[in-house]
Design a protein around this motif. Sequence first.
Motif, short mmCIF file in Angstrom:
data_model
loop_
_atom_site.label_atom_id
_atom_site.label_comp_id
_atom_site.label_asym_id
_atom_site.label_seq_id
_atom_site.Cartn_x
_atom_site.Cartn_y
_atom_site.Cartn_z
N ALA A 96 40.31 31.20 53.53
CA ALA A 96 40.79 29.90 53.05
C ALA A 96 40.89 28.90 54.20
O ALA A 96 40.58 27.72 54.05
CB ALA A 96 42.14 30.06 52.36
N ALA A 97 41.33 29.38 55.38
CA ALA A 97 41.42 28.51 56.55
C ALA A 97 40.04 28.03 56.98
O ALA A 97 39.84 26.85 57.32
CB ALA A 97 42.12 29.25 57.69
N VAL A 98 39.07 28.94 56.95
CA VAL A 98 37.71 28.57 57.33
C VAL A 98 37.13 27.55 56.35
O VAL A 98 36.50 26.57 56.75
CB VAL A 98 36.82 29.82 57.42
CG1 VAL A 98 35.36 29.43 57.64
CG2 VAL A 98 37.30 30.74 58.54
N ARG A 99 37.36 27.78 55.05
CA ARG A 99 36.86 26.82 54.05
C ARG A 99 37.48 25.44 54.27
O ARG A 99 36.80 24.41 54.16
CB ARG A 99 37.20 27.31 52.64
CG ARG A 99 36.38 28.46 52.14
CD ARG A 99 36.61 28.70 50.65
NE ARG A 99 36.18 30.03 50.29
CZ ARG A 99 36.99 31.10 50.20
NH1 ARG A 99 38.28 30.96 50.40
NH2 ARG A 99 36.50 32.27 49.87
N ALA A 100 38.79 25.42 54.54
CA ALA A 100 39.48 24.14 54.76
C ALA A 100 38.92 23.42 55.98
O ALA A 100 38.70 22.21 55.97
CB ALA A 100 40.98 24.39 54.92
N TRP A 101 38.67 24.18 57.04
CA TRP A 101 38.17 23.59 58.28
C TRP A 101 36.77 23.01 58.10
O TRP A 101 36.50 21.85 58.45
CB TRP A 101 38.15 24.65 59.37
CG TRP A 101 37.75 24.15 60.73
CD1 TRP A 101 36.54 24.30 61.33
CD2 TRP A 101 38.55 23.39 61.63
NE1 TRP A 101 36.54 23.71 62.58
CE2 TRP A 101 37.77 23.14 62.78
CE3 TRP A 101 39.86 22.91 61.57
CZ2 TRP A 101 38.26 22.42 63.86
CZ3 TRP A 101 40.34 22.19 62.65
CH2 TRP A 101 39.56 21.95 63.79
N THR A 102 35.86 23.80 57.53
CA THR A 102 34.49 23.31 57.35
C THR A 102 34.45 22.19 56.31
O THR A 102 33.64 21.26 56.44
CB THR A 102 33.55 24.46 56.92
OG1 THR A 102 34.08 25.11 55.75
CG2 THR A 102 33.43 25.49 58.04
N GLY A 103 35.33 22.26 55.32
CA GLY A 103 35.41 21.17 54.34
C GLY A 103 35.89 19.89 54.99
O GLY A 103 35.39 18.79 54.67
N MET B 3 45.46 26.85 57.65
CA MET B 3 44.92 26.66 58.98
C MET B 3 45.98 26.87 60.05
O MET B 3 45.70 27.46 61.10
CB MET B 3 44.29 25.26 59.08
CG MET B 3 43.03 25.11 58.23
SD MET B 3 42.09 23.59 58.56
CE MET B 3 43.23 22.34 57.99
N ARG B 4 47.17 26.39 59.79
CA ARG B 4 48.27 26.54 60.76
C ARG B 4 48.56 28.01 61.04
O ARG B 4 48.79 28.41 62.18
CB ARG B 4 49.51 25.84 60.23
CG ARG B 4 50.66 25.74 61.23
CD ARG B 4 51.85 25.02 60.61
NE ARG B 4 51.50 23.64 60.26
CZ ARG B 4 51.55 23.15 59.02
NH1 ARG B 4 51.92 23.93 58.01
NH2 ARG B 4 51.23 21.90 58.80
N GLN B 5 48.54 28.82 59.98
CA GLN B 5 48.86 30.24 60.13
C GLN B 5 47.77 31.00 60.87
O GLN B 5 48.04 32.05 61.47
CB GLN B 5 49.09 30.87 58.75
CG GLN B 5 50.35 30.37 58.05
CD GLN B 5 50.50 30.99 56.68
OE1 GLN B 5 50.71 32.18 56.54
NE2 GLN B 5 50.39 30.17 55.65
N HIS C 54 48.31 21.21 67.29
CA HIS C 54 47.48 20.25 66.54
C HIS C 54 47.77 20.34 65.04
O HIS C 54 47.75 19.33 64.33
CB HIS C 54 46.00 20.52 66.79
CG HIS C 54 45.57 20.28 68.19
ND1 HIS C 54 45.20 19.04 68.66
CD2 HIS C 54 45.46 21.13 69.25
CE1 HIS C 54 44.88 19.13 69.94
NE2 HIS C 54 45.02 20.39 70.32
N PHE C 55 48.08 21.53 64.58
CA PHE C 55 48.33 21.71 63.14
C PHE C 55 49.78 21.41 62.78
O PHE C 55 50.08 20.97 61.68
CB PHE C 55 47.93 23.13 62.72
CG PHE C 55 46.46 23.36 62.79
CD1 PHE C 55 45.62 22.94 61.78
CD2 PHE C 55 45.89 23.96 63.90
CE1 PHE C 55 44.25 23.13 61.86
CE2 PHE C 55 44.52 24.16 64.00
CZ PHE C 55 43.70 23.74 62.97
#
Length: 493
Positions: A341-348, A369-371, A380-381
């Motif tokens: 989910a973090a990777v999807r959020a980042w690339t999105g 992403m923070r976690q 940054h998060f």
Amino acid sequence: MMTISTVIYGPPGCGKSTEIIRRMDQAISRGVPIDRIGLVSFTRAAAQELAKRAGVRPGRNISTIHSYAFRLAGMVKEQVVDRLKLREFSRVSKIETTGAGVYDQESLGPGDYYLAMYSYMRSVMLTDTREAFYAGGRVGSLVEFQYFIKVYQQWKEANGYMDFADMLDAALRADPRDVGIDLLFLDEAQDFSLMQWNLIHHWMPHIGEVVLALDDDQTLYKFNGAYPDGGTKFEERYGSERIVLTQSHRIPSAVHRLAETLIGHVTDRVEKVYLPRKEEGQVRMYGGLAMLPPVDPEEETLILFRNHSMREEIEEWLMAGGVPYITDNGRPGPLQGRQAAAVRAWTGAQRALKATGNLMIDPRQWSHMRQCAMPMYQRHFKAEEVESIIDKPWWNVFYLAPDIRTYLRAVEKAHGGIPLGTKIHLSTIHGAKGREADRVILLNGMSDRTAEAYTQDPDTEIRTFYVGVTRTKEKLDIVAADNPLSLINVSVR
């Protein structure tokens, strides 16, 4: 009241659900009020899906048998024993109890096994704790099991709590006229316990018509007290009309031949003759996962195993090939977790910034992403300001387990991103009940504990693998594993 009763036997893919829907439509057409029609299935979701397909709005009469019992017992939801309450009980009893299902989860406390054994004991109406303990596989100790039961009963009574068996007990004491049904459909009746059958008998004189739909060959929950002979006993008791659906719309001929050979070894069953589809299909045998043809991400595929102890090997194989998959029960797969989910959020966010000039990250995505962020990027998060690092690849920003990182990079490279969904599902055989797929990969193995149970009760395991085999619409690949059910190997040869 004279009750009309029908028992419908629906072999795999023969349209048992369609037949229930057709009969519901007929009943509504002849004027039976919708609120006087009941539909009971093994799960609430299954009952509601049937009702939806029939165009009937879900209501209190479209549910599980336990929901009926809950209503008739006059209970409130705060009384129901749930996972949160069982954790409270764990502290009281000093026996670790998580409330997770024994056959769906991988990390359990001894109390979970004791609770399963006690539930089984009540479902089949045993009174001897020793017999229930040995039937449950002798997990833990008999003395501790007896202590567990005593403390569990005292804890429920002290707090006014009730579990599923208590609901059925209370419903058996309630006035059966209060069921308020003129026509009752009972789906997946092969998985009803003796206690549940007793409740149905309790209601029978006060319902005008009852229709049972089942297949004793697909009994999966005997460990929960399922009574596969319930349908035939019902027929004998009420002189029911028997209907056998005779055309499978799922199973190709090759799979049908294997399935019939396999189920023919069950010693006590209702004989049912049904036809496969005209297509031949494929049944192939492999000596190990490494020998399997590659999994096609565009092909609907079910990968089935008997016990969770077999899951690690399958996942390693899928991950090594960069195959996108999701798990339908037990521990979520890597595409379903927080890291993906973090990777999807980042690339999105990277795509959104490039297209619109805005990051477009919602609070839930920030949390993921923070976690997962590496310590050097945590600030940054926390400040929710990532513009200064948004150009970095995700594998340089997030801390992921090495195998997960390698897998997600392989999936992203092959598929242009980390998909939310996929046509490839990994499941226990029990968790795949009611499912079907173009290709089924079935691991023909079992744990030592299951193999020991097989020697005592082969019919139960034969039925389980029969369900696995009959999920197939086109191709069935059987993979040899530890403690294989030799009947499948012999049949394929």
